[in-house]
Scaffold this motif. Structure first.
Motif, PDB file in Angstrom:
ATOM      1  N   THR A 133       0.844  -1.195   0.000  1.00  0.00           N
ATOM      2  CA  THR A 133       0.000   0.000   0.000  1.00  0.00           C
ATOM      3  C   THR A 133       0.876   1.240   0.000  1.00  0.00           C
ATOM      4  O   THR A 133       1.854   1.328   0.753  1.00  0.00           O
ATOM      5  N   GLY A 134       0.542   2.193  -0.852  1.00  0.00           N
ATOM      6  CA  GLY A 134       1.307   3.438  -0.925  1.00  0.00           C
ATOM      7  C   GLY A 134       2.539   3.364  -1.809  1.00  0.00           C
ATOM      8  O   GLY A 134       3.269   4.349  -1.942  1.00  0.00           O
ATOM      9  N   PHE A 135       2.774   2.214  -2.445  1.00  0.00           N
ATOM     10  CA  PHE A 135       3.964   2.051  -3.286  1.00  0.00           C
ATOM     11  C   PHE A 135       3.854   2.868  -4.572  1.00  0.00           C
ATOM     12  O   PHE A 135       4.846   3.348  -5.096  1.00  0.00           O
ATOM     13  N   GLY A 136       2.611   3.007  -5.055  1.00  0.00           N
ATOM     14  CA  GLY A 136       2.401   3.736  -6.302  1.00  0.00           C
ATOM     15  C   GLY A 136       1.969   2.828  -7.431  1.00  0.00           C
ATOM     16  O   GLY A 136       2.590   2.790  -8.496  1.00  0.00           O
ATOM     17  N   LYS A 137       0.897   2.084  -7.180  1.00  0.00           N
ATOM     18  CA  LYS A 137       0.414   1.159  -8.218  1.00  0.00           C
ATOM     19  C   LYS A 137      -0.417   1.876  -9.273  1.00  0.00           C
ATOM     20  O   LYS A 137      -0.450   1.468 -10.431  1.00  0.00           O
ATOM     21  N   SER A 138      -1.110   2.947  -8.876  1.00  0.00           N
ATOM     22  CA  SER A 138      -1.992   3.643  -9.814  1.00  0.00           C
ATOM     23  C   SER A 138      -1.240   4.208 -11.015  1.00  0.00           C
ATOM     24  O   SER A 138      -1.751   4.212 -12.146  1.00  0.00           O
ATOM     25  N   ILE A 139      -0.020   4.698 -10.789  1.00  0.00           N
ATOM     26  CA  ILE A 139       0.744   5.296 -11.890  1.00  0.00           C
ATOM     27  C   ILE A 139       1.022   4.277 -12.986  1.00  0.00           C
ATOM     28  O   ILE A 139       1.195   4.632 -14.155  1.00  0.00           O
ATOM     29  N   ILE A 140       1.022   2.977 -12.625  1.00  0.00           N
ATOM     30  CA  ILE A 140       1.283   1.929 -13.607  1.00  0.00           C
ATOM     31  C   ILE A 140       0.222   1.947 -14.696  1.00  0.00           C
ATOM     32  O   ILE A 140       0.532   1.845 -15.885  1.00  0.00           O
ATOM     33  N   TYR A 141      -1.048   2.081 -14.306  1.00  0.00           N
ATOM     34  CA  TYR A 141      -2.089   2.122 -15.341  1.00  0.00           C
ATOM     35  C   TYR A 141      -2.350   3.535 -15.845  1.00  0.00           C
ATOM     36  O   TYR A 141      -2.863   3.718 -16.948  1.00  0.00           O
ATOM     37  N   GLU A 142      -1.968   4.543 -15.048  1.00  0.00           N
ATOM     38  CA  GLU A 142      -2.210   5.915 -15.489  1.00  0.00           C
ATOM     39  C   GLU A 142      -1.374   6.291 -16.715  1.00  0.00           C
ATOM     40  O   GLU A 142      -1.795   7.134 -17.521  1.00  0.00           O
ATOM     41  N   ASP A 159     -11.996  -0.637 -30.187  1.00  0.00           N
ATOM     42  CA  ASP A 159     -10.703  -0.420 -30.826  1.00  0.00           C
ATOM     43  C   ASP A 159      -9.824   0.538 -30.035  1.00  0.00           C
ATOM     44  O   ASP A 159      -8.593   0.533 -30.198  1.00  0.00           O
ATOM     45  N   ARG A 160     -10.434   1.346 -29.188  1.00  0.00           N
ATOM     46  CA  ARG A 160      -9.667   2.308 -28.385  1.00  0.00           C
ATOM     47  C   ARG A 160      -9.039   1.650 -27.160  1.00  0.00           C
ATOM     48  O   ARG A 160      -8.050   2.144 -26.617  1.00  0.00           O
ATOM     49  N   ILE A 161      -9.603   0.542 -26.698  1.00  0.00           N
ATOM     50  CA  ILE A 161      -9.175  -0.067 -25.433  1.00  0.00           C
ATOM     51  C   ILE A 161      -7.803  -0.729 -25.588  1.00  0.00           C
ATOM     52  O   ILE A 161      -7.615  -1.604 -26.420  1.00  0.00           O
ATOM     53  N   VAL A 162      -6.866  -0.293 -24.756  1.00  0.00           N
ATOM     54  CA  VAL A 162      -5.510  -0.860 -24.797  1.00  0.00           C
ATOM     55  C   VAL A 162      -5.199  -1.694 -23.558  1.00  0.00           C
ATOM     56  O   VAL A 162      -4.219  -2.449 -23.541  1.00  0.00           O
ATOM     57  N   ALA A 163      -6.028  -1.556 -22.508  1.00  0.00           N
ATOM     58  CA  ALA A 163      -5.793  -2.339 -21.290  1.00  0.00           C
ATOM     59  C   ALA A 163      -7.053  -2.340 -20.436  1.00  0.00           C
ATOM     60  O   ALA A 163      -7.829  -1.387 -20.447  1.00  0.00           O
ATOM     61  N   VAL A 164      -7.230  -3.442 -19.715  1.00  0.00           N
ATOM     62  CA  VAL A 164      -8.284  -3.554 -18.715  1.00  0.00           C
ATOM     63  C   VAL A 164      -7.595  -3.836 -17.381  1.00  0.00           C
ATOM     64  O   VAL A 164      -6.811  -4.785 -17.268  1.00  0.00           O
ATOM     65  N   VAL A 165      -7.880  -3.015 -16.398  1.00  0.00           N
ATOM     66  CA  VAL A 165      -7.202  -3.090 -15.098  1.00  0.00           C
ATOM     67  C   VAL A 165      -8.177  -3.557 -14.024  1.00  0.00           C
ATOM     68  O   VAL A 165      -9.299  -3.056 -13.940  1.00  0.00           O
ATOM     69  N   ILE A 166      -7.762  -4.509 -13.204  1.00  0.00           N
ATOM     70  CA  ILE A 166      -8.529  -4.927 -12.034  1.00  0.00           C
ATOM     71  C   ILE A 166      -7.852  -4.309 -10.825  1.00  0.00           C
ATOM     72  O   ILE A 166      -6.803  -4.771 -10.361  1.00  0.00           O
ATOM     73  N   ASP A 167      -8.427  -3.234 -10.316  1.00  0.00           N
ATOM     74  CA  ASP A 167      -7.853  -2.551  -9.155  1.00  0.00           C
ATOM     75  C   ASP A 167      -8.328  -3.236  -7.876  1.00  0.00           C
ATOM     76  O   ASP A 167      -9.377  -3.873  -7.857  1.00  0.00           O
ATOM     77  N   GLU A 168      -7.534  -3.082  -6.816  1.00  0.00           N
ATOM     78  CA  GLU A 168      -7.865  -3.729  -5.534  1.00  0.00           C
ATOM     79  C   GLU A 168      -8.139  -5.225  -5.739  1.00  0.00           C
ATOM     80  O   GLU A 168      -9.120  -5.773  -5.262  1.00  0.00           O
ATOM     81  N   ALA A 169      -7.235  -5.883  -6.439  1.00  0.00           N
ATOM     82  CA  ALA A 169      -7.440  -7.276  -6.834  1.00  0.00           C
ATOM     83  C   ALA A 169      -7.523  -8.221  -5.645  1.00  0.00           C
ATOM     84  O   ALA A 169      -8.030  -9.333  -5.777  1.00  0.00           O
ATOM     85  N   HIS A 170      -7.055  -7.782  -4.482  1.00  0.00           N
ATOM     86  CA  HIS A 170      -7.160  -8.649  -3.303  1.00  0.00           C
ATOM     87  C   HIS A 170      -8.615  -8.842  -2.887  1.00  0.00           C
ATOM     88  O   HIS A 170      -8.906  -9.741  -2.088  1.00  0.00           O
ATOM     89  N   CYS A 171      -9.518  -8.028  -3.422  1.00  0.00           N
ATOM     90  CA  CYS A 171     -10.945  -8.167  -3.108  1.00  0.00           C
ATOM     91  C   CYS A 171     -11.626  -9.204  -3.997  1.00  0.00           C
ATOM     92  O   CYS A 171     -12.803  -9.548  -3.754  1.00  0.00           O
ATOM     93  N   VAL A 172     -10.928  -9.690  -5.020  1.00  0.00           N
ATOM     94  CA  VAL A 172     -11.528 -10.642  -5.945  1.00  0.00           C
ATOM     95  C   VAL A 172     -11.682 -12.001  -5.255  1.00  0.00           C
ATOM     96  O   VAL A 172     -10.708 -12.560  -4.745  1.00  0.00           O
ATOM     97  N   SER A 173     -12.925 -12.531  -5.243  1.00  0.00           N
ATOM     98  CA  SER A 173     -13.170 -13.831  -4.623  1.00  0.00           C
ATOM     99  C   SER A 173     -13.177 -14.948  -5.658  1.00  0.00           C
ATOM    100  O   SER A 173     -12.951 -16.119  -5.326  1.00  0.00           O
ATOM    101  N   LYS A 174     -13.400 -14.589  -6.928  1.00  0.00           N
ATOM    102  CA  LYS A 174     -13.452 -15.596  -7.987  1.00  0.00           C
ATOM    103  C   LYS A 174     -13.092 -14.945  -9.305  1.00  0.00           C
ATOM    104  O   LYS A 174     -13.651 -13.923  -9.661  1.00  0.00           O
TER     105      LYS A 174
END
Length: 208
Positions: free
Chosen positions: A89-98, A192-207
């Motif tokens: 937390t606080g490492f700066g993950k958002s900038i990766i997709y920004e 055609d515009r989409i270059v990436a799909v990001v799953i944020d807060e992935a630790h919340c994913v149950s399946k």
């Protein structure tokens, strides 16, 4: 002497050059405030550095230097690979997709065109999406939220126009699978515009 891609990169970031090292007339390494660029860098590696510099400028972070883990994750996406990022937390993950839409605008030749790259972000927290959209808009970046009419995000709700102009569209997992929003996303022009799909807060994913 240098080849054309490398010469282009040197010109692009010449104001950031700290030193160049040569041996027997050959370019070995250039030290910049973004790190070291080796003389044997491939054309793709040089293009990536150039695109990354451009992307950070679009985010008003031109003097920002990515950490090694951030840059590695971005490079994997650049190479067309799926990436799972596990950082504190606080490492700066958002900038990766920004940086991604601007990175690919540069890669795909969309910098001066009408079509811009789009990143879709799935997030489970409305308040977090609102904060991220607010931060991006503050930096002059178009972003919006795909959501039902929630009072806390009314100012950030996506309109039909946003699907053609925004660099970022956020939405809950429920929103992304709802027919209302999928009809827009599945439109060929938007897809055609989409270059990436990001799953944020992935630790919340149950399946998955």
């Amino acid at each position: 002497t240098t080849n054309r891609p490398r010469a282009r990169l040197i010109a692009h970031i010449s104001s950031r050059v700290r030193s160049c090292e040569y041996q027997q007339g050959k370019f070995l390494v250039m030290a910049t405030d973004r790190g070291l660029i080796p003389g044997n860098a491939t054309a793709d590696e040089i293009d990536f550095e150039e695109a990354l510099s451009f992307a950070l400028c679009q985010l008003e972070n031109k003097d920002f230097t990515l950490k090694a883990q951030q840059k590695e994750a971005v490079k994997h996406v650049w190479d067309g690979k799926d990436v799972f990022v596990l950082l504190p937390t606080g490492f700066g993950k958002s900038i990766i997709y920004e940086v991604l839409p601007f990175l690919f605008d540069h890669k795909l030749g969309r910098v001066h065109g009408q079509t811009k790259s789009l990143v879709i972000i799935a997030s489970p927290l409305v308040s977090l999406m609102a904060d991220q959209v607010s931060s991006l808009r503050h930096r002059g970046v178009e972003a919006a939220i795909m959501s039902s009419k929630c009072a806390s995000v009314m100012n950030f709700l996506a309109t039909e126009r946003d699907f053609y102009t925004c660099s970022f569209l956020f939405g809950s997992p429920e929103a992304l699978i709802s027919s209302k929003w999928r009809e827009h996303i599945d439109t060929p022009t938007i897809a055609d515009r989409i270059v990436a799909v990001v799953i944020d807060e992935a630790h919340c994913v149950s399946k998955w």
